[in-house]
Design a protein around this motif. Structure first.
Motif, short mmCIF file in Angstrom:
data_model
loop_
_atom_site.label_atom_id
_atom_site.label_comp_id
_atom_site.label_asym_id
_atom_site.label_seq_id
_atom_site.Cartn_x
_atom_site.Cartn_y
_atom_site.Cartn_z
N SER A 122 -5.95 -3.86 -7.55
CA SER A 122 -5.36 -2.73 -6.85
C SER A 122 -4.58 -1.89 -7.85
O SER A 122 -4.06 -2.40 -8.85
N TYR A 155 -5.11 5.74 -4.91
CA TYR A 155 -4.89 4.30 -5.05
C TYR A 155 -6.16 3.60 -4.59
O TYR A 155 -6.74 3.95 -3.56
N VAL A 189 -5.68 6.41 -0.05
CA VAL A 189 -5.97 5.04 -0.48
C VAL A 189 -7.40 4.66 -0.08
O VAL A 189 -7.80 4.85 1.07
N ILE A 248 0.87 -1.19 0.00
CA ILE A 248 0.00 0.00 0.00
C ILE A 248 0.89 1.23 0.00
O ILE A 248 1.75 1.38 0.89
#
Length: 948
Positions: free
Chosen positions: A573, A555, A29, A23
């Motif tokens: 992702s 993201y 995110v 991540i």
């Protein structure tokens, strides 16, 4: 290892399937996926939990005992993790003393400001009060013309002759010689008595002086002595009749109203110094309500006094009531409706004369006494104050209602604190303004140069923090709003604003659906606020389903592919664009438009009847009339704070409940509700928990567990052993494990560490004893069934229609992933709401039923919303009416009838901006909802607008 990523390796918490993911740090995110897919398990149960655990381990054992116990999540390792802060929706305070101002700490700065530059006023006066130091008094007296004869006086409060004689002796012993009485000066030796009949004005003469050079020190000492002897009050007689009055305290001369020294504590409603003496800083009081005590359709002998209706006829209160009725000729067999009002008041509020009571109690004791009869209501109020029994107090409160305090009118503070003003507003008037208005108030304060210098830092901090609240879409709230009335989304955004104000950097923030309760217009402001937090150098991990938030993320992580055991994988992702290009991502398909929720081809006509709410004025509603057509799916929309909850929850729901169920909750202010007598059932599906203890779970709440226990009791093995249905309850002795009393866990109390919960070593967490677990159905024990997800149980019980139908409804509302035995406190508000909805769906639904829901899409993925709308349509197709407060555009566009409130939030809201089908509302230019609705209805820009 990369320094710019958080690397999670082997995450297995809950349903996560040993996932590994990187991540990016210092990015915005978003984690998304179906409800129950594992988003929260990764974000909160893994990342946040581990971040907190590592921080706690850096503290010593003594500090850790106050901070709780953090277990290590089921993960191999996490690299690059910074200290984490969780901002979730479970942080609403139920403390009645908490307000938006105290939660955000803005109220502390406002208290400081009022203590430093506030001006005190005498109640009802426009002139500010003044207080003088001894130095200031001296300077004022020295301004008199040279040669002026003056007497320094120490006022004496009005006393009678006996008190005067004692004081006279004391004054003479101390060397004082003169006293001022009603405009004349007498020698103490000569004035032996004063007139008791006269309202005397007395003052002790401290000194006689002439204004001239060199007498300043003597004047100062005399004034100081006078002040000490009269608690700060000093009078100066100039010549024969002019009196100058000074006081070291803020005191109103006309009424003796006195204000303590201006300190921040004076403005705190949590301290005796500042709190209202009647409500003690709560702002409201509980009081007995006559209508809850009396059943007017019955006689006194037939249970007309509700608190006494189950009492034995020999009970003391019944005997005393009979005595009073006999003395005042009150017929105890007459309906209370037909009793004289004065006679009823004697029964309820007591007598003004003593009554002779002569009776025998149920224990055989003879009672003979003469005293005032207290009355039913007075007795209940006294017992409520005096009792130490929680059960008795709760029982008495069933006859009480909460109302605004008569003394402070909800301000929580005493008269002294409320008499301090800045720019003609006291602290309650200031904090009772909406966030938008109070920002203007502090930005436009008219202050002297000295006041501006004193208050500069405090005002800057106040405006800064208020602006953060405004930026997260809370401009409609007031600082005086009780914390207990905030929704989960509002509480979360308040904490979010507080964190922005802290300006921390290098932190991992984990947020749980911050867009809940926000209109699309306000959501744009929220996203900008989140980006500001990111730009400070923080990592934001946001669990979210909102389409705009996902599109604007740096993201995007899609967890899935389905819920429960079919979830727990990272499906996609990357940037939002990369996720949309991933053919495996369900979220990506909805973002690209490949999958969507269709706009209904037709809108229902309803049954021709409606519920009319007339004169709605609760909170910010502007005396509006609103029609709710029956037999339709009605959605109430509008920007945050526009009055949706006030109209639906405070007026419509409480009004109908009071009419049909005689509830004690008072609806919000309105003239009347006309439902034409058509409604028979009012069903509220709220987000409150389905239970407060771990013993409550979805299986017990929906009653499906009763049917499952019946099934196990009907097995051959159970019959052979003589086991009945109760054997399979974990709440009853017999079948449950007695070591843990059916809880499945045992609490171990540690000396200097937090309490630890461990699985019961006897039943190994299964809640039941060994013999009960021997009873199997298709090789599964009752404990195995509780450990199944709803979807697993649907398949397992497919041949049992009674069980299958109830479980299928749970699955249909998007709860296939939760376990049947999942503890109620662990369910989110949205999950609890859908459990309640499911429990109503398998009951008989009629056209006389109205369902009221508040944001049912909370916590739902678009695919789950699609299934939920099908459930709504099924209910309405059976003739029922649904009233839904909602911001989700998919639900709004699916409505048969849309009521849009606004146009703004707070004071600028409270009007009906538009009403009709979604197509009709989308044409209204003044409606913010219409602007976003046109996009999903695909209206062309050149469409004609309706002017309203």
């Amino acid at each position: 290892m990369k320094k710019d990523v958080i690397k999670v390796v082997g995450a297995r918490e809950n349903n996560l399937k040993n996932i590994t993911i990187e991540i990016p740090k210092n990015q915005f995110v978003v984690m998304t996926g179906l409800s129950g897919s594992g988003k929260t398990s990764l974000a909160f149960d893994t990342l946040y939990q581990e971040g907190q655990r590592r921080y706690m381990e850096s503290l010593n054992a003594y500090a850790r005992q106050f901070l709780g116990n953090f277990e290590k999540p089921d993960v191999d390792r996490i690299e690059g993790l910074s200290p984490s802060i969780s901002i979730d929706q479970k942080s609403t305070s139920n403390n009645p003393r908490s307000t938006v101002g105290t939660i955000t700490e803005i109220y502390d700065y406002i208290r400081l400001l009022y203590a430093r530059i506030g001006l005190p006023y005498c109640p009802g006066s426009t002139e500010p009060l003044k207080k003088y130091s001894i130095e200031a008094m001296t300077k004022e007296v020295l301004k008199l013309d040279e040669g002026s004869r003056i007497h320094i006086l120490s006022p004496i409060k009005n006393i009678n002759n006996d008190s005067y004689k004692n004081l006279r002796e004391s004054f003479l012993k101390e060397g004082f010689m003169r006293i001022y009485v009603n405009g004349e000066i007498f020698l103490l030796e000569d004035l032996v008595n004063i007139d008791n009949k006269q309202n005397n004005k007395l003052a002790l003469v401290i000194d006689r002086l002439v204004i001239r050079e060199g007498m300043r020190s003597r004047l100062y000492d005399s004034i100081e002595l006078a002040s000490q002897m009269s608690n700060g009050k000093v009078e100066v007689l100039v010549g024969d009749n002019k009196i100058l009055t000074f006081n070291e305290n803020y005191v109103c001369e006309d009424s003796d109203f006195e204000i303590p020294n201006l300190e921040p504590t004076l403005f705190s409603f949590n301290t005796p110094l500042g709190a209202c003496p009647v409500c003690r800083g709560i702002g409201s009081n509980m009081h007995i309500v006559k209508d809850l005590v009396v059943d007017y359709t019955k006689s006194l002998n037939n249970g007309g006094i509700i608190p006494y209706k189950n009492h034995d006829e020999d009970a003391i209160n019944i005997r005393e009531l009979e005595t009073v009725c006999k003395k005042y000729n009150i017929d105890m067999d007459t309906e209370i409706n037909n009793l004289n009002e004065d006679k009823l008041n004697l029964i309820l509020y007591g007598t003004n004369e003593e009554v002779l009571f002569d009776y025998k109690t149920s224990s055989g004791r003879l009672v003979r006494k003469k005293e005032y009869y207290e009355g039913v209501i007075n007795t209940l109020e006294r017992r409520h104050m005096e009792t130490t029994s929680e059960w008795i107090r709760t029982w008495i409160e069933s006859f009480m209602r909460e109302s605004v305090c008569d003394r402070c009118k909800g301000a929580r503070l005493n008269d002294g604190a409320l008499s301090i003003k800045i720019n003609n507003k006291n602290i309650y008037e200031a904090t009772n303004m909406s966030i938008g208005k109070i920002i203007d108030f502090f930005n436009n304060l008219k202050l002297t140069t000295e006041e501006a210098k004193i208050s500069k830092l405090a005002i800057e901090e106040i405006i800064s923090r208020l602006t953060f609240l405004n930026d997260v879409g809370l401009n409609y709230l007031t600082l005086s709003r009780s914390g207990a009335t905030l929704s989960g989304g509002e509480a979360q955004r308040i904490r979010l604003a507080t964190q922005i104000g802290s300006k921390l950097t290098g932190v991992t923030y984990v947020l749980d659906e911050p867009s809940i309760g926000l209109h699309q217009r306000d959501n744009d402001m929220l996203i900008e606020t989140l980006k500001k937090m990111r730009d400070l150098g923080n990592t934001l991990i946001v669990v979210e389903h909102d389409e705009d938030t996902m599109r604007k993320a740096d993201y995007l992580i899609d967890i899935g592919p389905r819920a429960g055991i079919e979830g727990g994988y990272v499906v996609a992702s990357g940037t939002p664009k990369e996720v949309m290009e991933n053919k495996e991502s369900l979220t990506g398909k909805y973002l690209t438009g490949e999958l969507k929720i269709d706009v209904p081809s037709i809108r229902r006509e309803g049954n021709g009847r409606d519920i009319l709410v007339v004169g709605a004025k609760a909170n910010n509603l502007k005396d509006i009339n609103v029609s709710f057509p029956l037999g339709k799916m009605i959605v109430v929309s509008g920007v945050s704070g526009s009055g949706k909850s006030s109209l639906v929850n405070e007026i419509l729901l409480k009004g109908l409940r009071k009419k049909y169920y005689k509830t004690k909750e008072e609806p919000g202010e309105h003239k009347f509700i006309d439902d034409q007598g058509f409604i028979e059932r009012v069903i509220e599906i709220s987000q409150s928990p389905i239970g407060r203890t771990p013993r409550s779970n979805p299986a017990t709440y929906t009653k499906v567990f009763d049917d499952i226990r019946d099934l196990y009791a009907s097995t051959n093995e159970a019959k052979a052993r003589g086991y009945l249905k109760g054997r399979f309850s974990f709440n009853l002795k017999g079948g449950r494990c007695e070591a843990c009393r059916g809880d499945g866990v045992k609490k171990i109390s540690m000396h200097f560490l937090p309490d630890v919960y461990v699985p019961c070593e006897v039943c190994e967490g299964k809640r039941y004893n060994f013999e009960t677990l021997q009873i199997k159905y298709r090789d599964k024990s009752i404990a195995d069934v509780l450990d199944m997800t709803v979807s697993e149980a649907v398949i397992f019980f497919k041949n049992h229609p009674k069980i299958y139908d109830k479980l299928k409804v749970l699955e249909d509302v998007g709860l296939g992933y939760i376990k049947l035995g999942q503890q109620a406190p662990t369910l989110s508000g949205g999950e609890a709401q859908r459990v309640k909805l499911a429990s109503e769906l398998y009951k008989r639904i009629t056209e006389n039923t109205i369902f009221i829901l508040d944001e049912p899409t909370t916590g739902l993925h678009t695919d789950d919303v699609k299934r939920l709308i099908k459930v709504f349509n099924k209910i309405v197709d059976e003739g029922a009416t649904m009233v839904i407060i909602e911001h989700n555009l998919d639900v709004i566009k699916s409505a048969d009838h849309l009521i849009d409130l606004g146009p703004e939030g707070g004071d600028l809201g409270g009007y009906v901006v538009a009403s009709g089908t979604p197509e009709e509302v989308s044409r209204v230019e003044k409606s913010y909802t219409a602007k976003y609705l046109r996009k999903v209805l695909k209206w062309k820009k050149e469409s004609l607008f309706l002017k309203v």
